[in-house]
Every structure is written in C-alpha cells, then in structure tokens.
Write a protein that holds these residues in place. Sequence first.
Motif, PDB file in Angstrom:
ATOM      1  N   LYS A  23       0.524  -1.536   0.161  1.00  0.00           N
ATOM      2  CA  LYS A  23      -0.177  -0.537  -0.392  1.00  0.00           C
ATOM      3  C   LYS A  23       0.861   1.099  -0.254  1.00  0.00           C
ATOM      4  O   LYS A  23       0.287   1.982  -0.480  1.00  0.00           O
ATOM      5  CB  LYS A  23      -0.868  -0.498   1.330  1.00  0.00           C
ATOM      6  N   ASN A  47      -2.414   4.350  -5.662  1.00  0.00           N
ATOM      7  CA  ASN A  47      -3.531   4.352  -4.701  1.00  0.00           C
ATOM      8  C   ASN A  47      -4.641   5.712  -5.079  1.00  0.00           C
ATOM      9  O   ASN A  47      -5.070   6.242  -4.160  1.00  0.00           O
ATOM     10  CB  ASN A  47      -2.930   4.814  -3.057  1.00  0.00           C
ATOM     11  N   SER A  84      -3.746  -1.359  -8.452  1.00  0.00           N
ATOM     12  CA  SER A  84      -3.591  -1.523  -7.196  1.00  0.00           C
ATOM     13  C   SER A  84      -3.992  -3.078  -6.665  1.00  0.00           C
ATOM     14  O   SER A  84      -3.124  -3.792  -6.068  1.00  0.00           O
ATOM     15  CB  SER A  84      -4.887  -0.541  -6.403  1.00  0.00           C
TER      16      SER A  84
END
Length: 107
Positions: A23, A47, A84
């Motif tokens: 992340k 993100n 992602s």
Amino acid sequence: MFGDLSGMMGKLKEAQQKIEETKIRLNTILIDGDAGNGMVKVTVTANRQVKNISISEDLIDKEEIEDYLILALNTALDKANSVSEAELAAAAKDGMPNIPGMDMFGK
C-alpha cells in the motif's frame, strides 16, 4: 489436525506486513490518463490520489475542459484500480500460509 498453528499465525502477520508495504509502495506508482488527444492529462498514484492535472492552452471552453477532465480522471483511476488490485493480491498470495482446503487464490 491444523499443523503448526503458530507458524500459520506468523505467516498471516507476514502477509499483513507485505500488504501494508505494498500500500505504501502504491503511492510511488504514477499512472497517466488523458482525453481529447492529450488536451487534458492527469497523473494519479496507484492509490488513486491525483498528483497532477495539465490542460492545454488551446482549450478555452469550460464545458469541454470539464468533460475532458472527467474522462481523463476516469481513465487514470481505472488503470490505478487495476494496478492496485493486482499488487495487493500478489502481496496477499505470497504471504498466506498453505492451509489445506483453503485455496483462496486458485493456485
């Protein structure tokens, strides 16, 4: 019956750590989207945070700018979402313990 439970718990913690690291790394992956043959360009992170918007000086119509901006943002955000999801799935799969009967990722 379940094998080494503490070993599995350790693997789950490793998986969680890999996901968190991924992340953070996704903030460094930049993805571009454009509309109107490059008249409007946007850059977002994986993100899904907008980093840059560039609008050609040739565009003067407010509605045209808004339409192209929406198209460019949606293009970039769709790409960011794909990146992602792939990165997080890979991080989770790599860190998951092998639990018989729990093949969540279709090995």
